[in-house]
Design a protein around this motif. Structure first.
Motif, PDB file in Angstrom:
ATOM      1  N   PRO A  75      13.799  26.259  21.584  1.00 10.09           N
ATOM      2  CA  PRO A  75      15.099  26.605  22.164  1.00 10.09           C
ATOM      3  C   PRO A  75      15.240  28.089  22.459  1.00 10.09           C
ATOM      4  CG  PRO A  75      15.328  26.064  19.831  1.00 10.09           C
ATOM      5  CD  PRO A  75      13.925  25.713  20.227  1.00 10.09           C
ATOM      6  N   ILE A 116      12.537  29.745  17.305  1.00 11.29           N
ATOM      7  CA  ILE A 116      13.676  29.955  18.191  1.00 11.29           C
ATOM      8  C   ILE A 116      13.475  31.272  18.938  1.00 11.29           C
ATOM      9  CG2 ILE A 116      15.119  31.180  16.481  1.00 11.29           C
ATOM     10  CD1 ILE A 116      17.520  29.639  17.688  1.00 11.29           C
ATOM     11  N   PHE A 136      20.401  21.881  20.738  1.00 11.58           N
ATOM     12  CA  PHE A 136      20.150  22.767  19.600  1.00 11.58           C
ATOM     13  C   PHE A 136      21.219  22.520  18.550  1.00 11.58           C
ATOM     14  CE2 PHE A 136      20.883  26.917  17.434  1.00 11.58           C
ATOM     15  CZ  PHE A 136      19.682  26.957  16.751  1.00 11.58           C
ATOM     16  N   SER A 190      14.986  25.419  26.856  1.00  9.90           N
ATOM     17  CA  SER A 190      13.867  25.498  25.923  1.00  9.90           C
ATOM     18  C   SER A 190      12.590  25.810  26.695  1.00  9.90           C
ATOM     19  CB  SER A 190      13.700  24.189  25.144  1.00  9.90           C
ATOM     20  OG  SER A 190      13.314  23.131  26.011  1.00  9.90           O
ATOM     21  N   ASP A 194       9.528  23.335  24.404  1.00  7.95           N
ATOM     22  CA  ASP A 194      10.317  22.712  23.323  1.00  7.95           C
ATOM     23  C   ASP A 194      10.847  23.704  22.293  1.00  7.95           C
ATOM     24  OD1 ASP A 194       9.926  20.123  24.399  1.00  7.95           O
ATOM     25  OD2 ASP A 194       7.978  19.979  23.392  1.00  7.95           O
TER      26      ASP A 194
END
Length: 306
Positions: free
Chosen positions: A210, A168, A194, A205, A208
């Motif tokens: 976030p 993340i 998310f 994102s 991919d």
């Protein structure tokens, strides 16, 4: 009384805990609290597993014996914060107390508590990363290089932990316009869902991964958390330290930071019980902290501005 003060306290605590989890930009870190053992008090226990690697199999002797160790390391909670509030009985009666006090306490948590807890968590992550030399300093993002810089730091992390670990990015919202105008913007950035516990929202994102936007006021390397008593600190709350630097972003596994946040006590006293004033008295206490187990620090990177 139709509803006793214990019921009032339970109502407030349930609502405030939910608001804290959803409203905080760092609320996803509390989902990881399921990994810890906490029975109250000032200590949580976080599990650590260590084991030996593979060994040669012997066709005569069979397996070489290995060992595995599971231990729960103790971590102290350090952030014990609170305030008491009074609502004059002439301004609010019992029939509308819940609505009025709920509005007051909800606003207090939204404007004071949540920003402070977010700020503490991100600054502590920055401090832990600094101690492990996992920080890039002095970087000023530009539309020409921001995506390349992100990609390079993500690659460094994935080179250590692989590509299966869910990462993340917590990024200052000040960088949004830079992202919007970045070179190769449409190639790498898209919108994703998310989900973490009660949190379910759409975010941008990058490849991919976030990106959670965080107000820049909550992304500093150091803060002063006022004690409410010392001269100059009577107003309480917090502020950026004079030596603080801005954090551009933090990249880390979603499961790495472990945050425990308890609305430890919400106590309500009616005007008849309150001995100091003819007023409703509400005591609010928040007990919280954040930790990252040492074996997960290698997968964290913090990018700090000039």
């Amino acid at each position: 009384m139709a509803v006793n003060t214990l019921q009032y306290s339970q109502q407030f605590q349930t609502v405030l805990d939910q608001q804290m989890l959803v409203g905080s930009t760092s609320g996803f870190m509390e989902v990881n609290a399921g990994q810890v053992k906490y029975d109250g008090g000032d200590t949580v226990h976080i599990p650590e597993i260590s084991m030996q690697g593979m060994a040669k199999y012997d066709r005569d002797e069979g397996f070489n014996r290995g060992s595995v160790t599971l231990k729960f390391n103790p971590y102290k909670m350090t952030q014990d914060r609170g305030r008491t509030f009074s609502l004059d009985s002439m301004d609010v009666n019992e029939t509308n107390f819940v609505a009025t006090a709920g509005t007051v306490m909800g606003e207090f948590q939204r404007t004071q508590v949540i920003p402070e807890i977010d700020s503490y968590r991100y600054s502590k992550i920055a401090a832990l990363a600094t101690a492990e030399n996992k920080v890039t300093t002095g970087y000023t993002p530009t539309v020409a290089d921001i995506l390349d810089k992100l990609d390079a730091e993500i690659t460094d992390i994935q080179d250590v932990i692989g590509e299966d670990e869910a990462l993340i990015i917590c990024m200052s919202t000040k960088l949004r316009s830079i992202l919007n105008n970045a070179d190769k913007f449409h190639k790498y950035l898209n919108v994703a869902q998310f989900t973490a516990g009660a949190i379910n929202t759409k975010v941008r994102s990058f490849n991919d991964i976030p990106i959670l936007g965080v107000p820049s006021s909550r992304l500093k390397t150091q803060y002063v958390f006022n004690d409410g008593k010392t001269s100059g600190q009577e107003a309480g709350g917090f502020k950026a330290d004079t030596a603080a630097k801005e954090i551009n972003w933090i990249i880390m596994p979603q499961r790495a930071p472990i945050a425990v946040s308890k609305t430890d006590k919400v106590r309500v006293f009616t005007p008849d019980i309150n001995q100091k004033a003819d007023a409703w008295k509400i005591d609010y206490r928040k007990y919280h902290d954040l930790w990252i187990p040492k074996n997960r620090l290698a997968a964290i990177h913090v990018n700090v501005g000039a």
